[in-house]
Design an enzyme around this catalytic site. Structure first.
Site, mmCIF file in Angstrom:
data_model
loop_
_atom_site.group_PDB
_atom_site.id
_atom_site.type_symbol
_atom_site.label_atom_id
_atom_site.label_comp_id
_atom_site.label_asym_id
_atom_site.label_seq_id
_atom_site.Cartn_x
_atom_site.Cartn_y
_atom_site.Cartn_z
ATOM 1 N N HIS A 206 22.397 -48.855 19.783
ATOM 2 C CA HIS A 206 21.668 -48.221 18.684
ATOM 3 C C HIS A 206 20.286 -48.849 18.637
ATOM 4 O O HIS A 206 20.155 -50.065 18.529
ATOM 5 C CB HIS A 206 22.387 -48.403 17.345
ATOM 6 C CG HIS A 206 21.667 -47.712 16.230
ATOM 7 N ND1 HIS A 206 21.932 -46.415 15.855
ATOM 8 C CD2 HIS A 206 20.616 -48.108 15.470
ATOM 9 C CE1 HIS A 206 21.111 -46.057 14.893
ATOM 10 N NE2 HIS A 206 20.290 -47.073 14.646
ATOM 11 N N CYS A 207 19.247 -48.023 18.742
ATOM 12 C CA CYS A 207 17.885 -48.558 18.827
ATOM 13 C C CYS A 207 17.148 -48.380 17.491
ATOM 14 O O CYS A 207 16.853 -47.242 17.103
ATOM 15 C CB CYS A 207 17.121 -47.858 19.950
ATOM 16 S SG CYS A 207 15.430 -48.454 20.060
#
Ligand SMILES: [Zn+2]
Ligand SMILES: [Zn+2]
Length: 368
Positions: A206-207
């Site tokens: 997850h960025c």
């Protein structure tokens, strides 16, 4: 004499040296000439200038104390605005949204600098074209990385009932293959993202910088976004150097004095250049790591971090990757490169893969 100096000569045009410096947009020279005109009494100094111009002691102590007061005001402003925002505006999502906000803010200021500081010093149309082409591609891949469904696994009540039956009664699904939040049979390479609260096919990570997961459907856009981001940072760095070269020429020869002159010439451009250096390092490491994992190793970030959890990455006590198809083919697959039919990317629907090739499929989702 005239033949000796050739094109370097400034032909008499009736303009003063200050006019010439203004035409050339040379900030350093403008400042120096204006100061000399003032000292020789050509220009009328203002009230404050009249009071301080002959008091060198006062000027010395004032300049020494100036950074202290600037820093104090800056910290005071940041502290008060932070406390006020925390009390009345921020909520629990602060940690998630702030990186995205920082990213947008720094890029906006870089573009502001390009348009208002750098652009007047670049005469080549080709450079402008390359910069705007890079910008268009950067924005497209950024938009796709942010907005694209990364590979969220959808389900419905009928499928959830079947999964519970398979898990509890038929025991055809193991607990590791089951997501208790989404109530689904997790496909191979998928993982539940606690931020998005959904299972993502071929989950990478997850960025927070794109406010989205990186998964099966947007890894390509994420890698291209990082690539064009590096391009944009390099263009901006080149622009800062061009600005200094054309707008801040100096007669100093020692690099420390040249650096001080350039900072004095435009503290803002210096600040943006420092930003570029930090971003280049950060984004370069991120892109290098992504390429090493996806292309060289054929793994996702999640798989690399949790390698020991997945039994299929070990064969005869040694590392083995059943997903890797060699560096070149991994690159073709991840980036979906076709090259007019020369390359053939294998498009795998990771939302529906539950077992490795050769293994027996234990369970599949009910038809939709
Ligand atoms: Zn889930
Ligand atoms: Zn996520």
């Amino acid at each position: 004499m005239q033949a000796e100096c050739g094109s370097q000569c400034i032909k008499p045009t009736g303009q003063s040296p200050l006019d010439v410096a203004k035409t050339k947009k040379n900030r350093w020279l403008i400042e120096k000439l204006a100061r000399q005109r003032l000292e020789k009494g050509f220009d009328n100094p203002g009230w404050l200038k009249r009071k301080t111009m002959h008091n060198s002691e006062f000027r010395k102590y004032y300049m020494m104390a100036y950074p202290f007061f600037v820093l104090l005001c800056l910290l005071g402003f940041v502290y008060l605005s932070w406390q006020y925002s925390k009390r009345y505006i921020f909520d629990d999502n602060l940690g998630i949204t702030i990186p995205f906000g920082i990213y947008l803010a720094t890029k906006t200021w870089m573009y502001f600098t390009w348009f208002f500081y750098i652009l007047p010093h670049i005469n080549s149309g080709l450079i402008h074209l390359a910069f705007f082409a890079n910008t268009a591609l950067l924005m497209y891949h950024f938009y796709m990385a942010v907005k694209c469904d990364p590979g969220f696994i959808q389900t419905n009540r009928q499928q959830q009932s079947k999964v519970i039956l398979d898990l509890a009664e038929l025991e055809t699904i193991s607990v590791e293959q089951f997501c208790s939040t989404c109530i689904i049979h997790k496909p191979l390479r998928s993982k539940h993202c606690s931020t998005c609260n959904k299972c993502v096919a071929k989950f990478d990570h997850h960025c927070p910088w794109i406010f989205n997961c990186v998964g099966a459907s947007n890894t390509r856009h994420f890698i291209l976004y990082l690539t064009y981001l590096i391009g944009m940072i390099l263009w901006c760095s080149y622009g800062c150097v061009t600005f200094w070269r054309n707008g801040c020429t100096t007669d100093e020869d020692k690099w420390v004095k040249i650096a001080v002159d350039r900072i004095r010439c435009s503290p803002w451009v210096t600040w943006i250049f420092l930003n570029c250096c930090i971003h280049l390092l950060f984004v370069g490491v991120l892109l290098g790591n992504m390429l090493y994992q996806t292309v060289y190793l054929g793994l996702t970030t999640n798989e690399r971090i949790n390698l020991y959890r997945y039994k299929h990455f070990s064969r005869n006590s040694a590392f083995y990757n059943p997903y890797s198809r060699g560096i070149l083919q991994n690159c073709v697959d991840v980036m979906e490169v076709e090259c007019g039919g020369l390359c053939r990317p294998v498009k795998t629907d990771w939302r529906n893969i539950y077992s490795l090739p050769g293994e027996q499929e234990t369970c599949s989702r009910a038809p939709e």
